[in-house]
Scaffold this motif. Structure first.
Motif, mmCIF file in Angstrom:
data_model
loop_
_atom_site.group_PDB
_atom_site.id
_atom_site.type_symbol
_atom_site.label_atom_id
_atom_site.label_comp_id
_atom_site.label_asym_id
_atom_site.label_seq_id
_atom_site.Cartn_x
_atom_site.Cartn_y
_atom_site.Cartn_z
ATOM 1 N N VAL A 1 0.842 -1.186 0.000
ATOM 2 C CA VAL A 1 0.000 0.000 0.000
ATOM 3 C C VAL A 1 0.886 1.248 0.000
ATOM 4 C CG1 VAL A 1 -1.702 1.294 1.342
ATOM 5 C CG2 VAL A 1 -1.851 -1.192 1.205
ATOM 6 N N SER A 2 0.611 2.186 -0.878
ATOM 7 C CA SER A 2 1.404 3.413 -0.927
ATOM 8 C C SER A 2 0.689 4.608 -0.305
ATOM 9 C CB SER A 2 1.791 3.743 -2.372
ATOM 10 O OG SER A 2 0.641 3.903 -3.173
ATOM 11 N N ARG A 3 -0.628 4.496 -0.128
ATOM 12 C CA ARG A 3 -1.386 5.620 0.437
ATOM 13 C C ARG A 3 -2.726 5.125 0.966
ATOM 14 N NH1 ARG A 3 -5.266 9.361 -1.689
ATOM 15 N NH2 ARG A 3 -5.032 11.427 -0.820
ATOM 16 N N VAL A 4 -3.110 5.656 2.136
ATOM 17 C CA VAL A 4 -4.437 5.394 2.702
ATOM 18 C C VAL A 4 -4.975 6.717 3.208
ATOM 19 C CG1 VAL A 4 -5.758 4.241 4.515
ATOM 20 C CG2 VAL A 4 -3.875 3.038 3.409
ATOM 21 N N ARG A 5 -6.221 7.025 2.875
ATOM 22 C CA ARG A 5 -6.876 8.231 3.380
ATOM 23 C C ARG A 5 -8.279 7.871 3.835
ATOM 24 N NH1 ARG A 5 -2.583 9.597 3.824
ATOM 25 N NH2 ARG A 5 -1.478 11.316 2.890
ATOM 26 N N PHE A 6 -8.601 8.284 5.060
ATOM 27 C CA PHE A 6 -9.950 8.130 5.592
ATOM 28 C C PHE A 6 -10.603 9.497 5.604
ATOM 29 C CE2 PHE A 6 -7.509 4.736 7.667
ATOM 30 C CZ PHE A 6 -8.308 3.639 7.413
ATOM 31 N N SER A 7 -11.876 9.562 5.233
ATOM 32 C CA SER A 7 -12.665 10.791 5.291
ATOM 33 C C SER A 7 -13.961 10.469 6.021
ATOM 34 C CB SER A 7 -12.994 11.314 3.892
ATOM 35 O OG SER A 7 -11.821 11.562 3.164
ATOM 36 N N ALA B 1 -20.978 8.590 7.608
ATOM 37 C CA ALA B 1 -20.337 7.678 6.653
ATOM 38 C C ALA B 1 -18.830 7.842 6.729
ATOM 39 C CB ALA B 1 -20.831 7.963 5.237
ATOM 40 N N VAL B 2 -18.121 6.814 6.268
ATOM 41 C CA VAL B 2 -16.660 6.835 6.198
ATOM 42 C C VAL B 2 -16.257 6.467 4.779
ATOM 43 C CG1 VAL B 2 -14.526 5.754 7.015
ATOM 44 C CG2 VAL B 2 -16.385 6.192 8.633
ATOM 45 N N LYS B 3 -15.315 7.228 4.235
ATOM 46 C CA LYS B 3 -14.756 6.918 2.919
ATOM 47 C C LYS B 3 -13.304 6.477 3.118
ATOM 48 C CE LYS B 3 -14.498 10.368 0.100
ATOM 49 N NZ LYS B 3 -14.590 11.391 -0.952
ATOM 50 N N VAL B 4 -12.937 5.364 2.497
ATOM 51 C CA VAL B 4 -11.580 4.836 2.582
ATOM 52 C C VAL B 4 -11.005 4.831 1.174
ATOM 53 C CG1 VAL B 4 -10.141 2.908 3.329
ATOM 54 C CG2 VAL B 4 -12.351 3.306 4.447
ATOM 55 N N GLU B 5 -9.869 5.495 1.006
ATOM 56 C CA GLU B 5 -9.190 5.521 -0.280
ATOM 57 C C GLU B 5 -7.824 4.866 -0.106
ATOM 58 O OE1 GLU B 5 -9.851 9.462 -2.458
ATOM 59 O OE2 GLU B 5 -10.214 9.955 -0.338
ATOM 60 N N VAL B 6 -7.546 3.849 -0.925
ATOM 61 C CA VAL B 6 -6.302 3.095 -0.822
ATOM 62 C C VAL B 6 -5.643 3.027 -2.196
ATOM 63 C CG1 VAL B 6 -5.287 0.848 -0.277
ATOM 64 C CG2 VAL B 6 -7.207 1.691 1.058
#
Length: 152
Positions: A91-97, A122-127
């Motif tokens: 994994v090179s990047r993880v962002r939670f919103s 709500a939760v957004k997960v970007e990987v």
């Protein structure tokens, strides 16, 4: 893909958030923690369900998305990011919103942090991860409605 497996675990965890006043939902851009039921080990090796904290974080050093959990009675001695059950590697990047509701003083919208007794709507997960079979970075996004948030 590995992302689908990891996202299913995150979705299941967010759907099982429990209301427990001593533990708040704490979300940052690269980590989130929340109250839930965890499996706690007794001194005789038996495991029992117990209220505790679970969550996810990005381990940038080892390039992985980690899951950690602790029972409530162990939280004072435990450090969240010292435990890693890797749910996704390369994994090179993880962002939670976190999606916040409209209030008298602000509009509804996405934010990079959340700290409250109640979870966000709500939760957004970007990987971004390197799927070895493809050989390139693949972005994946998960959007999860948090059921407990509707009980406001």
């Amino acid at each position: 893909s590995w992302a689908e497996v990891a996202f299913e675990g995150i979705r299941r965890d967010l759907h099982n958030i429990k209301a427990f006043a001593p533990i708040q939902f704490n979300g940052e851009y690269d980590a989130m923690r929340f109250p839930t039921v965890v499996r706690a080990s007794l001194s005789n090796g038996e495991e029992i369900p117990e209220i505790g904290q679970a969550g996810y974080y990005f381990d940038s050093r080892h390039k992985r998305l980690c899951r950690a959990q602790f029972s409530y009675r162990l939280m004072r001695r435990a450090h969240f990011k010292d435990q890693c059950d890797a749910v996704m590697n390369n994994v090179s990047r993880v962002r939670f919103s976190y999606f916040k509701p409209k209030t008298d003083t602000s509009e509804a919208g996405w934010g990079s942090s959340w700290e409250a007794a109640e979870p966000p709507i709500a939760v957004k997960v970007e990987v971004n991860y390197d799927e070895r079979t493809v050989g390139k970075i693949r972005p994946q996004v998960l959007l999860v409605h948090v059921p407990l948030a509707a009980q406001r």
